[in-house]
Scaffold this motif. Structure first.
Motif, PDB file in Angstrom:
ATOM      1  N   GLU A  59       0.855  -1.178   0.000  1.00  0.00           N
ATOM      2  CA  GLU A  59       0.000   0.000   0.000  1.00  0.00           C
ATOM      3  C   GLU A  59       0.897   1.236   0.000  1.00  0.00           C
ATOM      4  OE1 GLU A  59      -3.043   0.446   3.009  1.00  0.00           O
ATOM      5  OE2 GLU A  59      -3.664   2.373   2.145  1.00  0.00           O
ATOM      6  N   ALA A  60       0.608   2.143  -0.915  1.00  0.00           N
ATOM      7  CA  ALA A  60       1.360   3.395  -1.013  1.00  0.00           C
ATOM      8  C   ALA A  60       0.756   4.400  -0.047  1.00  0.00           C
ATOM      9  CB  ALA A  60       1.286   3.931  -2.440  1.00  0.00           C
ATOM     10  N   LEU A  61       1.561   4.910   0.862  1.00  0.00           N
ATOM     11  CA  LEU A  61       1.066   5.884   1.843  1.00  0.00           C
ATOM     12  C   LEU A  61       1.890   7.154   1.762  1.00  0.00           C
ATOM     13  CD1 LEU A  61       0.506   3.166   4.508  1.00  0.00           C
ATOM     14  CD2 LEU A  61      -1.311   4.639   3.609  1.00  0.00           C
ATOM     15  N   MET A  62       1.192   8.249   1.551  1.00  0.00           N
ATOM     16  CA  MET A  62       1.846   9.519   1.344  1.00  0.00           C
ATOM     17  C   MET A  62       2.569  10.017   2.596  1.00  0.00           C
ATOM     18  SD  MET A  62       1.184  12.984   1.937  1.00  0.00           S
ATOM     19  CE  MET A  62      -0.422  13.629   1.571  1.00  0.00           C
ATOM     20  N   ALA A  75      -2.998  12.387   6.988  1.00  0.00           N
ATOM     21  CA  ALA A  75      -4.390  12.742   7.282  1.00  0.00           C
ATOM     22  C   ALA A  75      -4.655  14.250   7.208  1.00  0.00           C
ATOM     23  CB  ALA A  75      -4.793  12.179   8.631  1.00  0.00           C
ATOM     24  N   PHE A 120      -7.028   6.974  -3.102  1.00  0.00           N
ATOM     25  CA  PHE A 120      -7.611   8.097  -3.843  1.00  0.00           C
ATOM     26  C   PHE A 120      -8.758   8.692  -3.055  1.00  0.00           C
ATOM     27  CE2 PHE A 120      -5.873   8.281  -8.141  1.00  0.00           C
ATOM     28  CZ  PHE A 120      -5.092   7.136  -8.148  1.00  0.00           C
ATOM     29  N   SER A 121      -8.751  10.008  -2.915  1.00  0.00           N
ATOM     30  CA  SER A 121      -9.906  10.651  -2.301  1.00  0.00           C
ATOM     31  C   SER A 121     -10.844  11.109  -3.424  1.00  0.00           C
ATOM     32  CB  SER A 121      -9.459  11.788  -1.402  1.00  0.00           C
ATOM     33  OG  SER A 121      -8.736  12.727  -2.143  1.00  0.00           O
ATOM     34  N   GLU A 150      -7.321   2.315  -4.321  1.00  0.00           N
ATOM     35  CA  GLU A 150      -8.018   2.181  -3.033  1.00  0.00           C
ATOM     36  C   GLU A 150      -8.957   3.349  -2.826  1.00  0.00           C
ATOM     37  OE1 GLU A 150      -6.094   1.328   0.660  1.00  0.00           O
ATOM     38  OE2 GLU A 150      -5.055  -0.405  -0.183  1.00  0.00           O
ATOM     39  N   ASP A 181     -11.146   0.503   4.422  1.00  0.00           N
ATOM     40  CA  ASP A 181     -11.833   0.734   5.699  1.00  0.00           C
ATOM     41  C   ASP A 181     -13.215   0.096   5.725  1.00  0.00           C
ATOM     42  OD1 ASP A 181      -9.593   2.283   6.071  1.00  0.00           O
ATOM     43  OD2 ASP A 181     -10.612   4.185   5.750  1.00  0.00           O
ATOM     44  N   GLY A 243      -4.143  -3.416   9.797  1.00  0.00           N
ATOM     45  CA  GLY A 243      -3.782  -3.160  11.193  1.00  0.00           C
ATOM     46  C   GLY A 243      -3.400  -4.370  12.022  1.00  0.00           C
ATOM     47  N   ILE A 244      -2.754  -5.368  11.408  1.00  0.00           N
ATOM     48  CA  ILE A 244      -2.291  -6.536  12.183  1.00  0.00           C
ATOM     49  C   ILE A 244      -1.065  -6.135  12.999  1.00  0.00           C
ATOM     50  CG2 ILE A 244      -1.462  -8.919  12.085  1.00  0.00           C
ATOM     51  CD1 ILE A 244      -2.894  -9.221   9.411  1.00  0.00           C
ATOM     52  N   GLU A 245      -1.209  -6.181  14.307  1.00  0.00           N
ATOM     53  CA  GLU A 245      -0.107  -5.759  15.185  1.00  0.00           C
ATOM     54  C   GLU A 245       0.477  -6.896  16.006  1.00  0.00           C
ATOM     55  OE1 GLU A 245      -1.437  -2.369  17.449  1.00  0.00           O
ATOM     56  OE2 GLU A 245      -1.372  -1.055  15.697  1.00  0.00           O
ATOM     57  N   GLY A 263       0.154  -4.665   8.372  1.00  0.00           N
ATOM     58  CA  GLY A 263       0.151  -4.092   9.709  1.00  0.00           C
ATOM     59  C   GLY A 263       1.550  -4.031  10.270  1.00  0.00           C
ATOM     60  N   PRO A 269       4.951   1.171   7.178  1.00  0.00           N
ATOM     61  CA  PRO A 269       5.206   1.788   5.871  1.00  0.00           C
ATOM     62  C   PRO A 269       6.643   2.325   5.860  1.00  0.00           C
ATOM     63  CG  PRO A 269       3.187   2.658   6.876  1.00  0.00           C
ATOM     64  CD  PRO A 269       3.877   1.856   7.928  1.00  0.00           C
TER      65      PRO A 269
HETATM   66  P1  C2E Z   1      -5.631   3.941   5.088  1.00  0.00           P
HETATM   67  O1  C2E Z   1      -5.650   3.949   3.609  1.00  0.00           O
HETATM   68  O2  C2E Z   1      -6.665   3.123   5.764  1.00  0.00           O
HETATM   69  O3  C2E Z   1      -4.168   3.469   5.490  1.00  0.00           O
HETATM   70  C1  C2E Z   1      -3.851   2.694   6.604  1.00  0.00           C
HETATM   71  C2  C2E Z   1      -3.297   3.541   7.731  1.00  0.00           C
HETATM   72  O4  C2E Z   1      -3.037   2.702   8.852  1.00  0.00           O
HETATM   73  C3  C2E Z   1      -1.961   4.216   7.413  1.00  0.00           C
HETATM   74  O5  C2E Z   1      -1.919   5.431   8.127  1.00  0.00           O
HETATM   75  C4  C2E Z   1      -0.958   3.220   7.977  1.00  0.00           C
HETATM   76  O6  C2E Z   1       0.290   3.807   8.270  1.00  0.00           O
HETATM   77  C5  C2E Z   1      -1.680   2.797   9.225  1.00  0.00           C
HETATM   78  N1  C2E Z   1      -1.293   1.450   9.681  1.00  0.00           N
HETATM   79  C6  C2E Z   1      -0.780   0.433   8.972  1.00  0.00           C
HETATM   80  N2  C2E Z   1      -0.578  -0.646   9.746  1.00  0.00           N
HETATM   81  C7  C2E Z   1      -0.971  -0.306  10.985  1.00  0.00           C
HETATM   82  C8  C2E Z   1      -1.014  -1.009  12.259  1.00  0.00           C
HETATM   83  O7  C2E Z   1      -0.648  -2.169  12.384  1.00  0.00           O
HETATM   84  N3  C2E Z   1      -1.506  -0.310  13.317  1.00  0.00           N
HETATM   85  C9  C2E Z   1      -1.927   0.987  13.215  1.00  0.00           C
HETATM   86  N4  C2E Z   1      -2.388   1.578  14.316  1.00  0.00           N
HETATM   87  N5  C2E Z   1      -1.910   1.664  12.043  1.00  0.00           N
HETATM   88  C10 C2E Z   1      -1.439   1.026  10.948  1.00  0.00           C
HETATM   89  P2  C2E Z   1      -1.373   6.771   7.453  1.00  0.00           P
HETATM   90  O8  C2E Z   1      -0.182   6.450   6.595  1.00  0.00           O
HETATM   91  O9  C2E Z   1      -1.227   7.787   8.520  1.00  0.00           O
HETATM   92  O10 C2E Z   1      -2.567   7.178   6.496  1.00  0.00           O
HETATM   93  C11 C2E Z   1      -3.812   7.566   7.016  1.00  0.00           C
HETATM   94  C12 C2E Z   1      -4.862   7.692   5.933  1.00  0.00           C
HETATM   95  O11 C2E Z   1      -4.536   8.776   5.046  1.00  0.00           O
HETATM   96  C13 C2E Z   1      -4.962   6.469   5.038  1.00  0.00           C
HETATM   97  O12 C2E Z   1      -5.738   5.461   5.649  1.00  0.00           O
HETATM   98  C14 C2E Z   1      -5.601   7.052   3.799  1.00  0.00           C
HETATM   99  O13 C2E Z   1      -6.981   7.151   3.946  1.00  0.00           O
HETATM  100  C15 C2E Z   1      -5.002   8.448   3.766  1.00  0.00           C
HETATM  101  N6  C2E Z   1      -3.893   8.476   2.794  1.00  0.00           N
HETATM  102  C16 C2E Z   1      -2.602   8.083   2.940  1.00  0.00           C
HETATM  103  N7  C2E Z   1      -1.896   8.296   1.817  1.00  0.00           N
HETATM  104  C17 C2E Z   1      -2.758   8.841   0.918  1.00  0.00           C
HETATM  105  C18 C2E Z   1      -2.636   9.312  -0.445  1.00  0.00           C
HETATM  106  O14 C2E Z   1      -1.584   9.240  -1.097  1.00  0.00           O
HETATM  107  N8  C2E Z   1      -3.773   9.836  -1.007  1.00  0.00           N
HETATM  108  C19 C2E Z   1      -4.955   9.898  -0.351  1.00  0.00           C
HETATM  109  N9  C2E Z   1      -6.010  10.421  -0.969  1.00  0.00           N
HETATM  110  N10 C2E Z   1      -5.109   9.462   0.915  1.00  0.00           N
HETATM  111  C20 C2E Z   1      -4.018   8.946   1.541  1.00  0.00           C
END
Ligand code: C2E
Ligand code: MG
Ligand code: MG
Ligand code: MG
Length: 291
Positions: A59-62, A75, A120-121, A150, A181, A243-245, A263, A269
């Motif tokens: 999963e790509a996370l910004m 966020a 994607f939002s 996503e 989600d 969220g597998i911890e 997770g 990430p």
């Molecule tokens: P999401 O898409 O549901 O991403 C999963 C979030 O859970 C990510 O937070 C990730 O770092 C976090 N996570 C992963 N594994 C675990 C775990 O085991 N435990 C816990 N507590 N958290 C975990 P992150 O990176 O802060 O991103 C938050 C949200 O921001 C994302 O939720 C997504 O909705 C949004 N987001 C992130 N990157 C992008 C992007 O490039 N574009 C858009 N539009 N939204 C993004």
């Protein structure tokens, strides 16, 4: 101080509103600087097959890496970028980085078929999206099947015909759609019926609740996860738990028939260069103590 509110007359102007406004300006200016100086990156979190323990995608996370303030999570940035209209620029930057990163990672042995899932939002569904995806796939030599879009229920909520058209087009092109989600929105189930969803991502709150200290919460959430899995399977969707911890959560999810997961237990990430090093070694390291 008092401030006029458009509809119902007056509203107290709390200092916190000032702080909020100041914060907004600060984040906005960081976004501008970040775009200018290339502070945005796409961190990757591995997604694994719970059975085989192999990495199937990321999963790509910004992240915005501010030279003084360090790493800023998405966020707040995304929320403000949506309000100010810079989300399109950020989204394109992340899209580009995600393709580049997947292409880099593909060179690691065993990673040639992995996919990237990009968030994607709603406001990112511009009519040019399908063409943009096609041209990036071509440029980075990544087949469309390795791209997952996503989306959350917010994207599907008003059944916007323009968004539906774009999703159908992107889906027809071979990219897959993941519903993020899952289970936290208003009417999750109806979307499975009305949109071309390939992957269901069980929200991390369910994963967490499965190992809650209260026995009744544990029992109920396990039943819910099992139900979501059964429905998703019938709809021919792949299921990913978020969220597998802990290894206990891993094992429970596997027993309940969940295909894949991600997770902190598996990996946080990470920037792609670090992931390259990590994946060059057998990943099984921490996953091995799962039965
Ligand atoms: P999401 O898409 O549901 O991403 C999963 C979030 O859970 C990510 O937070 C990730 O770092 C976090 N996570 C992963 N594994 C675990 C775990 O085991 N435990 C816990 N507590 N958290 C975990 P992150 O990176 O802060 O991103 C938050 C949200 O921001 C994302 O939720 C997504 O909705 C949004 N987001 C992130 N990157 C992008 C992007 O490039 N574009 C858009 N539009 N939204 C993004
Ligand atoms: Mg199994
Ligand atoms: Mg996501
Ligand atoms: Mg999620």
């Amino acid at each position: 101080a008092k401030k006029r509110d458009g509809k119902n007359g007056v509203q107290i102007f709390h200092p916190s509103m000032m702080e909020q406004a100041a914060r907004r300006v600060e984040v906005e200016s960081n976004i501008q600087l970040g775009l200018e100086h290339d502070w945005f990156d796409s961190y990757f979190q591995p997604i694994v097959d719970l059975n085989t323990k192999s990495v199937i995608g990321f999963e790509a996370l910004m992240r915005m890496i501010h030279p003084q303030k360090g790493i800023l999570a998405p966020a707040e940035i995304i929320h403000i970028a949506e309000e100010t209209g810079t989300i399109g620029y950020i989204g394109n930057r992340i899209l580009e980085k995600s393709f580049a990163n997947l292409s880099e990672l593909s060179r690691v042995p065993g990673m040639a078929d992995t996919y990237v899932a990009i968030n994607f939002s709603p406001l990112q569904f511009e009519p040019s999206l399908p063409v943009r995806l096609a041209s990036l796939a071509d440029r980075y030599n990544i087949r469309p099947g390795r791209i997952v879009i996503e989306i959350t229920e917010a994207v599907l909520m008003n059944d916007n015909p323009e968004i539906r058209r774009i999703l159908d087009e992107v889906s027809g092109f071979g990219c897959r759609i993941a519903l993020d989600d899952f289970g936290t929105g208003y009417s999750s189930l109806s979307y499975l019926n009305r949109f071309p969803v390939d992957i269901v991502k069980i929200d991390q709150s369910f994963t967490r609740a499965m190992t809650d200290t209260a026995p009744e919460i544990r029992a109920k959430s396990r039943t819910l996860v099992e139900g979501i899995a059964a429905i998703s399977r019938k709809m021919e969707c792949k299921i990913i738990a978020e969220g597998i911890e802990t290894s206990e959560q891993w094992q429970l999810l596997d027993q309940l028939g969940i295909d894949c997961g991600q997770g902190y237990f598996i990996s946080r990430p990470q920037p792609v260069n670090r992931l390259q090093a990590m994946l060059a070694e057998p990943l099984v390291i921490r996953v091995e103590d799962v039965g």
